[in-house]
Design a protein around this motif. Structure first.
Motif, PDB file in Angstrom:
ATOM      1  N   ILE A  28       0.838  -1.207   0.000  1.00  0.00           N
ATOM      2  CA  ILE A  28       0.000   0.000   0.000  1.00  0.00           C
ATOM      3  C   ILE A  28       0.869   1.252   0.000  1.00  0.00           C
ATOM      4  CG2 ILE A  28      -1.666   1.319   1.353  1.00  0.00           C
ATOM      5  CD1 ILE A  28      -2.842  -1.309   2.299  1.00  0.00           C
ATOM      6  N   GLU A  29       1.966   1.223   0.802  1.00  0.00           N
ATOM      7  CA  GLU A  29       2.862   2.368   0.845  1.00  0.00           C
ATOM      8  C   GLU A  29       3.521   2.606  -0.502  1.00  0.00           C
ATOM      9  OE1 GLU A  29       4.222   2.224   5.534  1.00  0.00           O
ATOM     10  OE2 GLU A  29       5.340   1.099   4.029  1.00  0.00           O
ATOM     11  N   LEU A  30       3.921   1.531  -1.193  1.00  0.00           N
ATOM     12  CA  LEU A  30       4.514   1.663  -2.522  1.00  0.00           C
ATOM     13  C   LEU A  30       3.517   2.228  -3.529  1.00  0.00           C
ATOM     14  CD1 LEU A  30       6.608  -1.629  -2.794  1.00  0.00           C
ATOM     15  CD2 LEU A  30       7.473   0.705  -2.606  1.00  0.00           C
ATOM     16  N   MET A  31       2.269   1.773  -3.441  1.00  0.00           N
ATOM     17  CA  MET A  31       1.248   2.278  -4.359  1.00  0.00           C
ATOM     18  C   MET A  31       0.984   3.763  -4.123  1.00  0.00           C
ATOM     19  SD  MET A  31      -1.487  -0.871  -4.436  1.00  0.00           S
ATOM     20  CE  MET A  31      -2.571   0.036  -5.516  1.00  0.00           C
ATOM     21  N   ILE A  32       0.944   4.170  -2.860  1.00  0.00           N
ATOM     22  CA  ILE A  32       0.723   5.585  -2.559  1.00  0.00           C
ATOM     23  C   ILE A  32       1.874   6.435  -3.088  1.00  0.00           C
ATOM     24  CG2 ILE A  32       0.567   7.274  -0.687  1.00  0.00           C
ATOM     25  CD1 ILE A  32      -0.921   5.146   0.944  1.00  0.00           C
ATOM     26  N   ALA A  33       3.108   5.956  -2.866  1.00  0.00           N
ATOM     27  CA  ALA A  33       4.277   6.699  -3.343  1.00  0.00           C
ATOM     28  C   ALA A  33       4.300   6.779  -4.871  1.00  0.00           C
ATOM     29  CB  ALA A  33       5.554   6.041  -2.830  1.00  0.00           C
ATOM     30  N   SER A  34       3.944   5.653  -5.526  1.00  0.00           N
ATOM     31  CA  SER A  34       3.920   5.648  -7.004  1.00  0.00           C
ATOM     32  C   SER A  34       2.855   6.591  -7.536  1.00  0.00           C
ATOM     33  CB  SER A  34       3.664   4.219  -7.506  1.00  0.00           C
ATOM     34  OG  SER A  34       4.684   3.342  -7.079  1.00  0.00           O
ATOM     35  N   THR A  35       1.698   6.611  -6.869  1.00  0.00           N
ATOM     36  CA  THR A  35       0.614   7.496  -7.302  1.00  0.00           C
ATOM     37  C   THR A  35       1.033   8.958  -7.196  1.00  0.00           C
ATOM     38  OG1 THR A  35      -1.037   5.873  -6.594  1.00  0.00           O
ATOM     39  CG2 THR A  35      -1.781   8.148  -6.912  1.00  0.00           C
ATOM     40  N   ILE A  36       1.665   9.295  -6.068  1.00  0.00           N
ATOM     41  CA  ILE A  36       2.127  10.677  -5.883  1.00  0.00           C
ATOM     42  C   ILE A  36       3.152  11.041  -6.946  1.00  0.00           C
ATOM     43  CG2 ILE A  36       3.388  12.220  -4.325  1.00  0.00           C
ATOM     44  CD1 ILE A  36       2.118  10.690  -1.991  1.00  0.00           C
ATOM     45  N   LEU A  37       4.088  10.109  -7.233  1.00  0.00           N
ATOM     46  CA  LEU A  37       5.112  10.369  -8.246  1.00  0.00           C
ATOM     47  C   LEU A  37       4.494  10.573  -9.626  1.00  0.00           C
ATOM     48  CD1 LEU A  37       8.084  10.576  -9.026  1.00  0.00           C
ATOM     49  CD2 LEU A  37       8.119   8.085  -9.291  1.00  0.00           C
ATOM     50  N   ILE A  38       3.487   9.737  -9.960  1.00  0.00           N
ATOM     51  CA  ILE A  38       2.831   9.867 -11.267  1.00  0.00           C
ATOM     52  C   ILE A  38       2.103  11.203 -11.362  1.00  0.00           C
ATOM     53  CG2 ILE A  38       0.968   8.955 -12.708  1.00  0.00           C
ATOM     54  CD1 ILE A  38       1.743   6.156 -11.712  1.00  0.00           C
ATOM     55  N   MET A  39       1.440  11.619 -10.285  1.00  0.00           N
ATOM     56  CA  MET A  39       0.736  12.904 -10.292  1.00  0.00           C
ATOM     57  C   MET A  39       1.709  14.064 -10.492  1.00  0.00           C
ATOM     58  SD  MET A  39      -2.044  12.307  -7.232  1.00  0.00           S
ATOM     59  CE  MET A  39      -2.629  13.985  -7.375  1.00  0.00           C
ATOM     60  N   VAL A  40       2.862  13.989  -9.807  1.00  0.00           N
ATOM     61  CA  VAL A  40       3.870  15.042  -9.967  1.00  0.00           C
ATOM     62  C   VAL A  40       4.371  15.090 -11.400  1.00  0.00           C
ATOM     63  CG1 VAL A  40       6.189  15.773  -9.285  1.00  0.00           C
ATOM     64  CG2 VAL A  40       4.570  14.996  -7.550  1.00  0.00           C
ATOM     65  N   MET A  41       4.592  13.914 -12.005  1.00  0.00           N
ATOM     66  CA  MET A  41       5.064  13.871 -13.390  1.00  0.00           C
ATOM     67  C   MET A  41       4.014  14.410 -14.359  1.00  0.00           C
ATOM     68  SD  MET A  41       7.025  10.178 -13.445  1.00  0.00           S
ATOM     69  CE  MET A  41       7.383  10.338 -15.191  1.00  0.00           C
ATOM     70  N   LEU A  42       2.716  14.086 -14.099  1.00  0.00           N
ATOM     71  CA  LEU A  42       1.659  14.581 -14.979  1.00  0.00           C
ATOM     72  C   LEU A  42       1.541  16.096 -14.900  1.00  0.00           C
ATOM     73  CD1 LEU A  42      -1.137  11.893 -14.437  1.00  0.00           C
ATOM     74  CD2 LEU A  42       0.246  12.259 -16.493  1.00  0.00           C
ATOM     75  N   VAL A  43       1.602  16.630 -13.681  1.00  0.00           N
ATOM     76  CA  VAL A  43       1.523  18.075 -13.516  1.00  0.00           C
ATOM     77  C   VAL A  43       2.717  18.753 -14.176  1.00  0.00           C
ATOM     78  CG1 VAL A  43       1.596  19.942 -11.813  1.00  0.00           C
ATOM     79  CG2 VAL A  43       0.153  17.945 -11.405  1.00  0.00           C
ATOM     80  N   GLY A  44       3.911  18.181 -14.012  1.00  0.00           N
ATOM     81  CA  GLY A  44       5.099  18.755 -14.639  1.00  0.00           C
ATOM     82  C   GLY A  44       5.026  18.713 -16.157  1.00  0.00           C
ATOM     83  N   THR A  45       4.519  17.593 -16.707  1.00  0.00           N
ATOM     84  CA  THR A  45       4.395  17.476 -18.159  1.00  0.00           C
ATOM     85  C   THR A  45       3.395  18.485 -18.713  1.00  0.00           C
ATOM     86  OG1 THR A  45       4.902  15.114 -18.039  1.00  0.00           O
ATOM     87  CG2 THR A  45       3.863  15.910 -20.056  1.00  0.00           C
TER      88      THR A  45
END
Length: 239
Positions: A22-39
């Motif tokens: 669950i912790e890995l999924m939360i971290a991955s989700t946050i990372l993907i959101m940051v990448m989407l916002v940056g893109t």
């Protein structure tokens, strides 16, 4: 001190135990959101940059073309015409949205006099300033209504909203002569008009203005010529 030791032990056990799914999924989700916002932010920046760069290039092209047009108009010279069936005059045809005249240097031929035409036309739904040019060495100008073999054509100021020429000069050679002979007379005086025919007036205009309407506003170009063009006719008549 005891609390600090317990805290270190707890952290050590947590590191050894690793992260849960669950912790890995939360971290991955946050990372993907940051990448989407940056893109998305980068795409907006790139689009705005391309738009601004395009505007700068368009502005620079317009400035260059306006400079060339102004130089062309400043180089207009009176060419005397002597036709057997008409009074002496000059090769100059000025209308509200077009002009045909002789200039010392053209936009293509820079080292010789040219006969040119500037006119407002529409191509593919876009208004533009059409420039046509022919060297005087290849066209012997004898009449104001003769056909000119234009060899070069350029589309200038594409997207132009509109233009208008204005000409300053005397209504006729007779009116100017009468005013010079008797300054207090009420004969017609020099003034501005939307057209000027050098043959019918037996004179060349003394000034002209070109009003250009573009997206960012209006631009006005001024040119001034000889005020005593009739002297050229007298010289030729004397010969």
């Amino acid at each position: 001190m005891r609390r600090l030791i317990l805290s270190k032990k707890t952290v050590s056990r947590h590191i050894q135990r690793g992260f849960t799914l669950i912790e890995l999924m939360i971290a991955s989700t946050i990372l993907i959101m940051v990448m989407l916002v940056g893109t998305y932010a980068y795409s907006l920046f790139a689009t705005q940059w391309d738009k601004q760069l395009g505007n700068v290039n368009q502005a620079m092209t317009q400035i260059k073309q306006l400079t060339l047009i102004n130089h062309l108009l400043d180089g207009i010279v009176p060419l005397a015409l002597f036709e057997e069936r008409q009074d002496p005059g000059f090769y100059f045809i000025g209308e509200e949205q077009s002009i045909t005249a002789i200039s010392l240097a053209g936009l293509v031929n820079h080292n010789e006099p040219v006969v040119f035409t500037l006119s407002l036309v529409e191509r593919d739904g876009n208004p533009l300033l059409l420039y046509r040019e022919a060297p005087t060495t290849a066209n012997l100008i004898l009449s104001i209504d003769q056909t000119i073999d234009y060899q070069h054509e350029l589309a200038l100021l594409v997207g132009l909203d509109g233009l208008s020429f204005r000409y300053f000069g005397w209504p006729s050679f007779v009116a100017k002569s009468a005013a010079n002979y008797n300054p207090s007379s009420r004969s017609a005086r020099a003034g501005w008009s939307a057209s000027f025919n050098g043959q019918s007036r037996s004179l060349h205009p003394e000034k002209l203005t070109l009003n250009l309407r573009i997206e960012n506003g209006q631009i006005k170009l001024h040119s001034q010529f000889t005020q005593d063009s009739e002297i050229l006719l007298r010289k030729f008549e004397a010969i």
